[in-house]
Design an enzyme around this catalytic site. Structure first.
Site, PDB file in Angstrom:
ATOM      1  N   THR A  62      46.402  39.747  47.158  1.00  0.00           N
ATOM      2  CA  THR A  62      45.522  40.040  48.293  1.00  0.00           C
ATOM      3  C   THR A  62      45.426  38.873  49.272  1.00  0.00           C
ATOM      4  O   THR A  62      45.570  37.708  48.870  1.00  0.00           O
ATOM      5  CB  THR A  62      44.104  40.371  47.751  1.00  0.00           C
ATOM      6  N   ASP A  63      45.123  39.176  50.517  1.00  0.00           N
ATOM      7  CA  ASP A  63      44.917  38.111  51.519  1.00  0.00           C
ATOM      8  C   ASP A  63      43.678  37.276  51.196  1.00  0.00           C
ATOM      9  O   ASP A  63      43.497  36.196  51.745  1.00  0.00           O
ATOM     10  CB  ASP A  63      44.815  38.699  52.937  1.00  0.00           C
ATOM     11  N   GLU A  64      42.812  37.796  50.288  1.00  0.00           N
ATOM     12  CA  GLU A  64      41.564  37.078  49.999  1.00  0.00           C
ATOM     13  C   GLU A  64      41.816  35.747  49.287  1.00  0.00           C
ATOM     14  O   GLU A  64      40.950  34.890  49.250  1.00  0.00           O
ATOM     15  CB  GLU A  64      40.615  37.964  49.193  1.00  0.00           C
ATOM     16  N   LYS A 110      42.241  36.553  41.438  1.00  0.00           N
ATOM     17  CA  LYS A 110      43.555  36.964  41.962  1.00  0.00           C
ATOM     18  C   LYS A 110      44.428  35.741  42.261  1.00  0.00           C
ATOM     19  O   LYS A 110      45.641  35.754  42.034  1.00  0.00           O
ATOM     20  CB  LYS A 110      43.391  37.808  43.230  1.00  0.00           C
ATOM     21  N   TYR A 140      26.768  44.553  56.362  1.00  0.00           N
ATOM     22  CA  TYR A 140      26.318  43.247  55.879  1.00  0.00           C
ATOM     23  C   TYR A 140      26.157  42.261  57.036  1.00  0.00           C
ATOM     24  O   TYR A 140      27.093  42.065  57.833  1.00  0.00           O
ATOM     25  CB  TYR A 140      27.330  42.646  54.890  1.00  0.00           C
ATOM     26  N   ILE A 168      45.553  52.217  45.449  1.00  0.00           N
ATOM     27  CA  ILE A 168      46.881  51.901  46.003  1.00  0.00           C
ATOM     28  C   ILE A 168      47.966  52.318  45.012  1.00  0.00           C
ATOM     29  O   ILE A 168      49.015  52.844  45.390  1.00  0.00           O
ATOM     30  CB  ILE A 168      47.016  50.405  46.351  1.00  0.00           C
TER      31      ILE A 168
HETATM   32  P1  NAD Z   1      41.351  50.187  42.329  1.00  0.00           P
HETATM   33  O1  NAD Z   1      40.104  49.498  41.911  1.00  0.00           O
HETATM   34  O2  NAD Z   1      41.274  51.448  43.125  1.00  0.00           O
HETATM   35  O3  NAD Z   1      42.240  50.508  41.038  1.00  0.00           O
HETATM   36  C1  NAD Z   1      42.442  49.604  40.010  1.00  0.00           C
HETATM   37  C2  NAD Z   1      43.090  50.358  38.875  1.00  0.00           C
HETATM   38  O4  NAD Z   1      43.327  49.429  37.792  1.00  0.00           O
HETATM   39  C3  NAD Z   1      42.213  51.474  38.286  1.00  0.00           C
HETATM   40  O5  NAD Z   1      42.990  52.641  38.090  1.00  0.00           O
HETATM   41  C4  NAD Z   1      41.718  50.904  36.974  1.00  0.00           C
HETATM   42  O6  NAD Z   1      41.458  51.899  35.994  1.00  0.00           O
HETATM   43  C5  NAD Z   1      42.880  50.005  36.585  1.00  0.00           C
HETATM   44  N1  NAD Z   1      42.493  48.928  35.672  1.00  0.00           N
HETATM   45  C6  NAD Z   1      41.439  48.069  35.794  1.00  0.00           C
HETATM   46  N2  NAD Z   1      41.400  47.223  34.760  1.00  0.00           N
HETATM   47  C7  NAD Z   1      42.463  47.522  33.976  1.00  0.00           C
HETATM   48  C8  NAD Z   1      42.959  46.988  32.768  1.00  0.00           C
HETATM   49  N3  NAD Z   1      42.346  45.968  32.151  1.00  0.00           N
HETATM   50  N4  NAD Z   1      44.064  47.529  32.233  1.00  0.00           N
HETATM   51  C9  NAD Z   1      44.686  48.575  32.841  1.00  0.00           C
HETATM   52  N5  NAD Z   1      44.252  49.143  33.970  1.00  0.00           N
HETATM   53  C10 NAD Z   1      43.151  48.613  34.539  1.00  0.00           C
HETATM   54  O7  NAD Z   1      42.192  49.085  43.081  1.00  0.00           O
HETATM   55  P2  NAD Z   1      43.134  49.146  44.374  1.00  0.00           P
HETATM   56  O8  NAD Z   1      42.294  49.026  45.579  1.00  0.00           O
HETATM   57  O9  NAD Z   1      44.079  50.265  44.242  1.00  0.00           O
HETATM   58  O10 NAD Z   1      43.912  47.763  44.203  1.00  0.00           O
HETATM   59  C11 NAD Z   1      45.130  47.702  43.470  1.00  0.00           C
HETATM   60  C12 NAD Z   1      45.664  46.292  43.521  1.00  0.00           C
HETATM   61  O11 NAD Z   1      45.846  45.904  44.880  1.00  0.00           O
HETATM   62  C13 NAD Z   1      44.720  45.256  42.902  1.00  0.00           C
HETATM   63  O12 NAD Z   1      45.504  44.311  42.217  1.00  0.00           O
HETATM   64  C14 NAD Z   1      44.055  44.606  44.110  1.00  0.00           C
HETATM   65  O13 NAD Z   1      43.677  43.281  43.832  1.00  0.00           O
HETATM   66  C15 NAD Z   1      45.167  44.680  45.129  1.00  0.00           C
HETATM   67  N6  NAD Z   1      44.749  44.739  46.521  1.00  0.00           N
HETATM   68  C16 NAD Z   1      43.841  45.671  46.940  1.00  0.00           C
HETATM   69  C17 NAD Z   1      43.501  45.747  48.289  1.00  0.00           C
HETATM   70  C18 NAD Z   1      42.548  46.789  48.805  1.00  0.00           C
HETATM   71  O14 NAD Z   1      42.187  46.751  49.978  1.00  0.00           O
HETATM   72  N7  NAD Z   1      42.117  47.760  48.015  1.00  0.00           N
HETATM   73  C19 NAD Z   1      44.068  44.849  49.202  1.00  0.00           C
HETATM   74  C20 NAD Z   1      44.995  43.912  48.737  1.00  0.00           C
HETATM   75  C21 NAD Z   1      45.329  43.864  47.396  1.00  0.00           C
HETATM   76  P1  TYD Z   2      35.169  45.594  51.222  1.00  0.00           P
HETATM   77  O1  TYD Z   2      35.656  46.986  51.484  1.00  0.00           O
HETATM   78  O2  TYD Z   2      34.260  45.369  50.075  1.00  0.00           O
HETATM   79  O3  TYD Z   2      36.459  44.683  51.135  1.00  0.00           O
HETATM   80  P2  TYD Z   2      36.594  43.053  51.086  1.00  0.00           P
HETATM   81  O4  TYD Z   2      35.259  42.462  50.882  1.00  0.00           O
HETATM   82  O5  TYD Z   2      37.467  42.908  49.908  1.00  0.00           O
HETATM   83  O6  TYD Z   2      37.219  42.670  52.381  1.00  0.00           O
HETATM   84  O7  TYD Z   2      34.426  45.048  52.515  1.00  0.00           O
HETATM   85  C1  TYD Z   2      35.107  44.984  53.755  1.00  0.00           C
HETATM   86  C2  TYD Z   2      34.184  44.340  54.768  1.00  0.00           C
HETATM   87  O8  TYD Z   2      33.048  45.175  54.949  1.00  0.00           O
HETATM   88  C3  TYD Z   2      33.662  43.010  54.304  1.00  0.00           C
HETATM   89  O9  TYD Z   2      33.544  42.150  55.439  1.00  0.00           O
HETATM   90  C4  TYD Z   2      32.278  43.341  53.777  1.00  0.00           C
HETATM   91  C5  TYD Z   2      31.832  44.482  54.634  1.00  0.00           C
HETATM   92  N1  TYD Z   2      30.929  45.464  53.968  1.00  0.00           N
HETATM   93  C6  TYD Z   2      29.729  45.840  54.582  1.00  0.00           C
HETATM   94  O10 TYD Z   2      29.396  45.386  55.688  1.00  0.00           O
HETATM   95  N2  TYD Z   2      28.927  46.731  53.944  1.00  0.00           N
HETATM   96  C7  TYD Z   2      29.240  47.258  52.727  1.00  0.00           C
HETATM   97  O11 TYD Z   2      28.454  48.074  52.194  1.00  0.00           O
HETATM   98  C8  TYD Z   2      30.474  46.883  52.115  1.00  0.00           C
HETATM   99  C9  TYD Z   2      30.880  47.431  50.773  1.00  0.00           C
HETATM  100  C10 TYD Z   2      31.287  45.972  52.780  1.00  0.00           C
END
Ligand code: NAD
Ligand code: TYD
Length: 343
Positions: free
Chosen positions: A126-128, A155, A208, A13
């Site tokens: 996050t919504d989690e 989080k 899953y 993101i």
């Molecule tokens: P990602 O795992 O793709 O990227 C995380 C980034 O943080 C990486 O570039 C990693 O190198 C960096 N990082 C990790 N530990 C670090 C540290 N100690 N110091 C500096 N950099 C560090 O994650 P994402 O999916 O892009 O998520 C970004 C943010 O959005 C996170 O805070 C996550 O909790 C939040 N978020 C993600 C989702 C989603 O669906 N992916 C949804 C809601 C919120």
């Molecule tokens: P994920 O992308 O890990 O996000 P989050 O658990 O943070 O919502 O998983 C999204 C949904 O997909 C979650 O309900 C778990 C399910 N899932 C599978 O069914 N199989 C998989 O291999 C993974 C990684 C997730």
């Protein structure tokens, strides 16, 4: 707001948000601060790396000295914290890394923000943190946090610290709580890129349990627009939920994904469920809507667009699936029990 520190900007993101900021604000400078864990990838930022308004610092958000040095070197006035350990399954294998980065790292950034009188500290959450939401209900920003996985708990801990810095020190903070993001440059451990790339490789899609869990899959670009709006129009001390406002079953997501690819449903393989798996996330997004934002994609449109990106960008994900990922996949899925469930 002018000089942005984007922590975690080399991740999924964060890199999309960096591109968004540079495209929309000609006078902003963007400093990416990232540890480059397995999830961080400078290829995600290759197209902006020569922009004179962009700089990269490799560092850990837990390293207080380097964080402060970077704030001073680049006269940072705004911090947007994307840096985190982000995958629920990895948090079950190794919770310690999550507590360290997501909780302690956030504390280090907050301390630096307080000391250097940062104009805005924005936390990407996050919504989690709301935990499982029973059918018929939607989580609102005033709901108590009730996290159930080590990731969600770390989080939620970070969110509470951020709010405490507003209440106690008056640090101008905002928090956004996003639903599941999908789109370009997402590490293929998360379900949608994992399933698209597995299907393109002719491998099974490990669903899953019964696959009837519900998620709000939102387009990452919509999320970036909403974060931008909160940075510019949100109220300090406030939390804003961000999502498509719709939620679908994982199996529905899988069927849309396979349909877009023209791949067979025989690739679906039900496997042993994730421990403590939250059955449903669902957000009330009326607060962010009242700022004038609307998602541009529903879940289906977001999934179809994401599938097309991975199909057209194999150069990006194929090398990732060769590296650290292969070992992780073996550990997570190698011995997982297969289930027989009708789809
Ligand atoms: P990602 O795992 O793709 O990227 C995380 C980034 O943080 C990486 O570039 C990693 O190198 C960096 N990082 C990790 N530990 C670090 C540290 N100690 N110091 C500096 N950099 C560090 O994650 P994402 O999916 O892009 O998520 C970004 C943010 O959005 C996170 O805070 C996550 O909790 C939040 N978020 C993600 C989702 C989603 O669906 N992916 C949804 C809601 C919120
Ligand atoms: P994920 O992308 O890990 O996000 P989050 O658990 O943070 O919502 O998983 C999204 C949904 O997909 C979650 O309900 C778990 C399910 N899932 C599978 O069914 N199989 C998989 O291999 C993974 C990684 C997730």
């Amino acid at each position: 707001m002018r000089n942005f520190l984007i922590t975690g900007g080399a991740g999924f993101i964060g890199s999309n948000f960096v591109r968004y900021l540079l495209a929309h604000y000609p006078d902003y400078r963007v400093i990416v601060y990232d540890k480059l864990t397995y999830a961080g990838n400078l290829t995600n930022l290759a197209d902006v790396s020569h922009d004179p308004r962009y700089a990269f610092v490799r560092g850990d958000i837990c390293d207080a000295n380097l964080v402060e040095q970077t704030i001073c070197d680049y006269a940072i006035d705004t911090i947007v914290n994307f840096a985190a350990e982000t995958h629920v399954d990895r948090s079950i294998l190794n919770p310690g890394a999550f507590i360290q980065t997501d909780v302690v790292g956030t504390y280090v950034l907050l301390e630096a923000a307080r000391k250097h009188r940062i104009e805005r500290y924005h936390q990407i959450s996050t919504d989690e943190v709301y935990g499982h939401i029973p059918p018929g209900r939607y989580a609102t920003e005033t709901d108590p946090v009730a996290p159930r996985s080590p990731y969600a708990a770390s989080k939620a801990g970070a969110d509470l610290l951020v709010l405490a810095y507003w209440t106690t020190y008056g640090l101008p903070v905002t928090i956004t709580r996003g639903s599941n993001n999908i789109g370009p440059y997402q590490y293929p451990e998360k379900v949608v890129p994992l399933f698209v790339t597995n299907a393109l490789e002719g491998k099974p899609l490990p669903v899953y349990g019964d696959g009837r869990q519900m998620r709000d899959y939102q387009w990452v670009g919509d999320h970036c627009e909403a974060i931008d709006l909160v940075l510019h129009r949100g109220q300090p001390g406030e939390i804003y939920n961000i999502g498509s406002g719709q939620e679908i079953e994982n199996l529905t997501m899988v069927h849309i994904l396979l349909d877009e690819l023209g791949a067979p449903t025989s690739l679906i393989q039900h496997v042993e469920d994730r421990p403590g798996h939250d059955r449903r996330y669902a957000l009330d997004i009326s607060k962010i809507r009242s700022l004038g934002w609307e998602p541009r994609h529903d879940c289906e449109a977001a999934i179809r667009r994401t599938v097309r990106w991975y199909r057209e960008n194999e150069w990006w994900w194929r090398p990732i699936k060769e590296g650290e990922f292969r070992e992780y996949y073996e550990k997570m899925y190698g011995n997982r029990r297969k289930l027989v469930i009708g789809n």
